[in-house]
Design a protein around this motif. Structure first.
Motif, PDB file in Angstrom:
ATOM      1  N   VAL A 174       6.281  -2.587  -7.610  1.00 34.04           N
ATOM      2  CA  VAL A 174       5.793  -1.255  -7.963  1.00 34.04           C
ATOM      3  C   VAL A 174       4.655  -0.888  -7.019  1.00 34.04           C
ATOM      4  CG1 VAL A 174       4.732   0.195  -9.742  1.00 34.04           C
ATOM      5  CG2 VAL A 174       6.429  -1.531 -10.387  1.00 34.04           C
ATOM      6  N   VAL A 175       4.762   0.307  -6.435  1.00 35.11           N
ATOM      7  CA  VAL A 175       3.709   0.845  -5.577  1.00 35.11           C
ATOM      8  C   VAL A 175       3.213   2.144  -6.204  1.00 35.11           C
ATOM      9  CG1 VAL A 175       3.153   1.795  -3.301  1.00 35.11           C
ATOM     10  CG2 VAL A 175       4.694  -0.188  -3.494  1.00 35.11           C
ATOM     11  N   VAL A 176       1.912   2.211  -6.471  1.00 37.12           N
ATOM     12  CA  VAL A 176       1.305   3.430  -7.003  1.00 37.12           C
ATOM     13  C   VAL A 176       0.379   3.991  -5.930  1.00 37.12           C
ATOM     14  CG1 VAL A 176       0.000   4.500  -8.869  1.00 37.12           C
ATOM     15  CG2 VAL A 176       1.344   2.428  -9.324  1.00 37.12           C
ATOM     16  N   THR A 177       0.695   5.176  -5.420  1.00 37.26           N
ATOM     17  CA  THR A 177      -0.166   5.787  -4.413  1.00 37.26           C
ATOM     18  C   THR A 177      -1.386   6.407  -5.090  1.00 37.26           C
ATOM     19  OG1 THR A 177       1.174   7.807  -4.478  1.00 37.26           O
ATOM     20  CG2 THR A 177       1.683   6.187  -2.771  1.00 37.26           C
ATOM     21  N   LEU A 178      -2.548   6.254  -4.442  1.00 39.33           N
ATOM     22  CA  LEU A 178      -3.831   6.652  -5.023  1.00 39.33           C
ATOM     23  C   LEU A 178      -4.531   7.719  -4.201  1.00 39.33           C
ATOM     24  CD1 LEU A 178      -5.072   2.975  -5.637  1.00 39.33           C
ATOM     25  CD2 LEU A 178      -3.817   4.426  -7.262  1.00 39.33           C
ATOM     26  N   GLY A 179      -3.771   8.494  -3.432  1.00 35.10           N
ATOM     27  CA  GLY A 179      -4.377   9.518  -2.597  1.00 35.10           C
ATOM     28  C   GLY A 179      -5.235   8.896  -1.508  1.00 35.10           C
ATOM     29  N   ALA A 180      -6.436   9.402  -1.347  1.00 32.72           N
ATOM     30  CA  ALA A 180      -7.336   8.909  -0.305  1.00 32.72           C
ATOM     31  C   ALA A 180      -7.769   7.469  -0.535  1.00 32.72           C
ATOM     32  CB  ALA A 180      -8.564   9.814  -0.219  1.00 32.72           C
ATOM     33  N   ASP A 181      -7.547   6.954  -1.745  1.00 32.03           N
ATOM     34  CA  ASP A 181      -7.935   5.570  -2.052  1.00 32.03           C
ATOM     35  C   ASP A 181      -6.845   4.565  -1.716  1.00 32.03           C
ATOM     36  OD1 ASP A 181     -10.483   6.268  -2.984  1.00 32.03           O
ATOM     37  OD2 ASP A 181      -9.705   6.721  -4.983  1.00 32.03           O
ATOM     38  N   GLY A 182      -5.736   5.022  -1.152  1.00 29.08           N
ATOM     39  CA  GLY A 182      -4.701   4.089  -0.720  1.00 29.08           C
ATOM     40  C   GLY A 182      -3.605   3.905  -1.735  1.00 29.08           C
ATOM     41  N   ALA A 183      -3.309   2.656  -2.082  1.00 36.90           N
ATOM     42  CA  ALA A 183      -2.216   2.374  -3.003  1.00 36.90           C
ATOM     43  C   ALA A 183      -2.455   1.055  -3.710  1.00 36.90           C
ATOM     44  CB  ALA A 183      -0.883   2.325  -2.260  1.00 36.90           C
ATOM     45  N   LEU A 184      -1.911   0.957  -4.910  1.00 36.85           N
ATOM     46  CA  LEU A 184      -1.861  -0.300  -5.642  1.00 36.85           C
ATOM     47  C   LEU A 184      -0.466  -0.870  -5.484  1.00 36.85           C
ATOM     48  CD1 LEU A 184      -3.264  -1.302  -9.016  1.00 36.85           C
ATOM     49  CD2 LEU A 184      -0.784  -1.378  -8.776  1.00 36.85           C
ATOM     50  N   VAL A 185      -0.376  -2.160  -5.180  1.00 38.85           N
ATOM     51  CA  VAL A 185       0.906  -2.825  -4.984  1.00 38.85           C
ATOM     52  C   VAL A 185       1.013  -3.978  -5.969  1.00 38.85           C
ATOM     53  CG1 VAL A 185       2.445  -3.931  -3.327  1.00 38.85           C
ATOM     54  CG2 VAL A 185       0.746  -2.272  -2.531  1.00 38.85           C
ATOM     55  N   ALA A 186       2.054  -3.948  -6.801  1.00 40.11           N
ATOM     56  CA  ALA A 186       2.325  -5.030  -7.737  1.00 40.11           C
ATOM     57  C   ALA A 186       3.650  -5.671  -7.355  1.00 40.11           C
ATOM     58  CB  ALA A 186       2.385  -4.501  -9.171  1.00 40.11           C
ATOM     59  N   ALA A 187       3.556  -6.891  -6.801  1.00 39.63           N
ATOM     60  CA  ALA A 187       4.739  -7.639  -6.370  1.00 39.63           C
ATOM     61  C   ALA A 187       4.587  -9.078  -6.844  1.00 39.63           C
ATOM     62  CB  ALA A 187       4.899  -7.593  -4.855  1.00 39.63           C
ATOM     63  N   ALA A 188       5.633  -9.596  -7.488  1.00 39.52           N
ATOM     64  CA  ALA A 188       5.546 -10.920  -8.094  1.00 39.52           C
ATOM     65  C   ALA A 188       4.331 -10.930  -9.034  1.00 39.52           C
ATOM     66  CB  ALA A 188       5.486 -12.002  -7.034  1.00 39.52           C
ATOM     67  N   ASP A 189       3.468 -11.937  -8.946  1.00 37.09           N
ATOM     68  CA  ASP A 189       2.272 -11.979  -9.791  1.00 37.09           C
ATOM     69  C   ASP A 189       1.049 -11.445  -9.060  1.00 37.09           C
ATOM     70  OD1 ASP A 189       3.664 -13.161 -11.911  1.00 37.09           O
ATOM     71  OD2 ASP A 189       3.415 -15.163 -11.049  1.00 37.09           O
ATOM     72  N   ASP A 190       1.267 -10.810  -7.918  1.00 36.87           N
ATOM     73  CA  ASP A 190       0.191 -10.350  -7.055  1.00 36.87           C
ATOM     74  C   ASP A 190      -0.033  -8.851  -7.261  1.00 36.87           C
ATOM     75  OD1 ASP A 190      -1.510 -11.269  -4.667  1.00 36.87           O
ATOM     76  OD2 ASP A 190      -0.568  -9.451  -3.890  1.00 36.87           O
ATOM     77  N   VAL A 215      -2.630  -5.929  -5.832  1.00 36.59           N
ATOM     78  CA  VAL A 215      -3.725  -5.651  -4.901  1.00 36.59           C
ATOM     79  C   VAL A 215      -3.787  -4.154  -4.613  1.00 36.59           C
ATOM     80  CG1 VAL A 215      -3.564  -7.908  -3.781  1.00 36.59           C
ATOM     81  CG2 VAL A 215      -2.268  -5.982  -2.868  1.00 36.59           C
ATOM     82  N   ARG A 216      -4.916  -3.746  -4.073  1.00 39.77           N
ATOM     83  CA  ARG A 216      -5.072  -2.375  -3.588  1.00 39.77           C
ATOM     84  C   ARG A 216      -5.119  -2.404  -2.062  1.00 39.77           C
ATOM     85  NH1 ARG A 216      -7.662   1.812  -7.503  1.00 39.77           N
ATOM     86  NH2 ARG A 216      -7.261   0.843  -9.538  1.00 39.77           N
ATOM     87  N   VAL A 217      -4.356  -1.502  -1.463  1.00 34.37           N
ATOM     88  CA  VAL A 217      -4.298  -1.394  -0.014  1.00 34.37           C
ATOM     89  C   VAL A 217      -5.014  -0.110   0.372  1.00 34.37           C
ATOM     90  CG1 VAL A 217      -2.785  -1.242   1.998  1.00 34.37           C
ATOM     91  CG2 VAL A 217      -2.090  -2.610   0.014  1.00 34.37           C
ATOM     92  N   PRO A 218      -6.026  -0.175   1.227  1.00 38.43           N
ATOM     93  CA  PRO A 218      -6.785   1.036   1.570  1.00 38.43           C
ATOM     94  C   PRO A 218      -5.974   1.977   2.450  1.00 38.43           C
ATOM     95  CG  PRO A 218      -7.541  -0.812   2.882  1.00 38.43           C
ATOM     96  CD  PRO A 218      -6.578  -1.383   1.884  1.00 38.43           C
ATOM     97  N   ALA A 219      -6.274   3.257   2.328  1.00 37.74           N
ATOM     98  CA  ALA A 219      -5.652   4.267   3.185  1.00 37.74           C
ATOM     99  C   ALA A 219      -6.513   4.480   4.421  1.00 37.74           C
ATOM    100  CB  ALA A 219      -5.512   5.586   2.432  1.00 37.74           C
ATOM    101  N   PRO A 220      -5.919   4.866   5.532  1.00 38.46           N
ATOM    102  CA  PRO A 220      -6.717   5.187   6.718  1.00 38.46           C
ATOM    103  C   PRO A 220      -7.517   6.468   6.494  1.00 38.46           C
ATOM    104  CG  PRO A 220      -4.436   5.819   7.061  1.00 38.46           C
ATOM    105  CD  PRO A 220      -4.476   5.074   5.758  1.00 38.46           C
ATOM    106  N   LYS A 221      -8.600   6.589   7.195  1.00 45.56           N
ATOM    107  CA  LYS A 221      -9.418   7.803   7.105  1.00 45.56           C
ATOM    108  C   LYS A 221      -8.788   8.898   7.956  1.00 45.56           C
ATOM    109  CE  LYS A 221     -12.492   5.711   4.599  1.00 45.56           C
ATOM    110  NZ  LYS A 221     -12.596   6.002   3.129  1.00 45.56           N
ATOM    111  N   VAL A 222      -8.488  10.038   7.341  1.00 48.62           N
ATOM    112  CA  VAL A 222      -7.847  11.137   8.056  1.00 48.62           C
ATOM    113  C   VAL A 222      -8.509  12.453   7.667  1.00 48.62           C
ATOM    114  CG1 VAL A 222      -5.616   9.948   8.182  1.00 48.62           C
ATOM    115  CG2 VAL A 222      -6.083  11.471   6.253  1.00 48.62           C
ATOM    116  N   GLY A 223      -8.265  13.476   8.478  1.00 45.97           N
ATOM    117  CA  GLY A 223      -8.726  14.822   8.166  1.00 45.97           C
ATOM    118  C   GLY A 223      -7.600  15.599   7.506  1.00 45.97           C
ATOM    119  N   ALA A 224      -7.466  15.472   6.205  1.00 47.80           N
ATOM    120  CA  ALA A 224      -6.330  16.065   5.493  1.00 47.80           C
ATOM    121  C   ALA A 224      -6.440  17.577   5.434  1.00 47.80           C
ATOM    122  CB  ALA A 224      -6.242  15.498   4.080  1.00 47.80           C
TER     123      ALA A 224
END
Length: 310
Positions: free
Chosen positions: A217-233, A235-244
């Motif tokens: 399961v991947v939940v996108t968090l906007g400018a905060d990146g995404a949460l990734v739930a795989a197996a028992d792991d 984590v949050r993956v940061p998003a790059p800084k952009v001029g949206a």
């Protein structure tokens, strides 16, 4: 490398804009699944769009756009209806859509229209978005889901303005649970999660979907990146800084990037592999946010590498 089948809607977006100081609407080809298909093609993947298209000039523009983008149309059908419109207004970069057209051209694909050999031969099958609210297309999606020998990818892509009261939301929640239960990958946004499971933190939503049977399961968090739930792991993956400037299609581009990676390298064997895939997808989404429009702003791999060389 195999191909992906993307089942869902194609329509025309009218995006709130300004010309010479006057409010105007800028026409753009759109629809969440169409955006996903174009993202896959631009990133080098072989992809077929499956859905119903109208019989007017706007539908011909959609067909021409998809063909030029490299998206196959072997599973698309023409229906006797004008092309549906989605009028978008903006608060900051986030669009708010209202939908017009009756009957809605994207809502007329049936289970009988489905090309069974096309679906059976796919390496990845995507289903989701607003067609889940349309009984004929929902039946087609269920049929595709049941016969696919592929990696199954699901994205609810909720549009609250199409939900007619609590009963419609309850019905959609059941459909989401149905598809998530046998999905290899579920991608949703924080906005989707808030509508479907109000008050539940994103970690809880991801855990619930995995308990149902979703592989990752991947939940996108906007400018905060995404949460990734795989197996028992988890984590949050940061998003790059952009001029949206326009977030239209950003979530779709993340989904398209994940599908393109599944086509290129298969399903990751461990959570670290998923984190790397999601980090790449967030770079794709960040680049999309820096350009106006949805499908038209989907980048190539070369463009992503040039924008984020590190």
């Amino acid at each position: 490398m195999g191909y992906a089948v993307v089942l869902g809607e194609a329509l025309v977006d009218l995006l709130d804009a300004e010309c010479d100081g006057q409010p105007v609407y800028r026409q753009a080809i759109g629809g969440g699944p169409l955006n996903v298909a174009v993202a896959v093609a631009r990133l080098g993947g072989d992809v077929q769009f499956v859905g119903s298209l109208g019989d007017d000039a706007l539908a011909e523009r959609i067909r021409a756009f998809l063909a030029e983008a490299g998206v196959g149309l072997a599973g698309a059908v023409t229906v006797p209806a004008p092309t549906a419109l989605a009028v978008a207004t903006f608060v900051g970069p986030e669009p708010d859509f209202r939908f017009y057209g009756e009957p809605r051209s994207y809502a007329l694909l049936t289970a009988e229209d489905l090309s069974v050999p096309l679906v059976e031969g796919a390496q990845v099958l995507y289903c989701g978005s607003i067609v889940l609210l349309c009984p004929p297309v929902l039946a087609a999606a269920r049929r595709a889901w049941s016969i696919a020998g592929a990696l199954r990818v699901f994205d609810p892509n909720v549009r609250t303005r199409l939900l007619d009261g609590p009963s419609a939301l309850a019905a959609l929640r059941e459909v989401v649970a149905e598809f998530a239960a046998s999905a290899h990958l579920v991608k949703l946004s924080t906005a989707d999660a808030a509508v479907l499971y109000p008050g539940e933190p994103v970690e809880g939503v991801a855990a619930y979907l995995r308990e149902l049977g979703a592989g990752t399961v991947v939940v996108t968090l906007g400018a905060d990146g995404a949460l990734v739930a795989a197996a028992d792991d988890v984590v949050r993956v940061p998003a790059p800084k952009v001029g949206a400037v326009d977030a239209t299609g950003a979530g779709d581009s993340v989904m398209g990037a994940l599908i393109a990676e599944l086509l290129a390298a298969g399903e990751p064997v461990d959570p670290i592999g998923w984190r790397d895939r999601v980090a790449f997808a967030l770079r794709v989404g960040g680049l999309v946010c820096e350009s106006p429009g949805g499908a038209t702003s989907m980048p190539t791999r070369a463009a992503v590498s040039a924008r984020f060389p590190s």
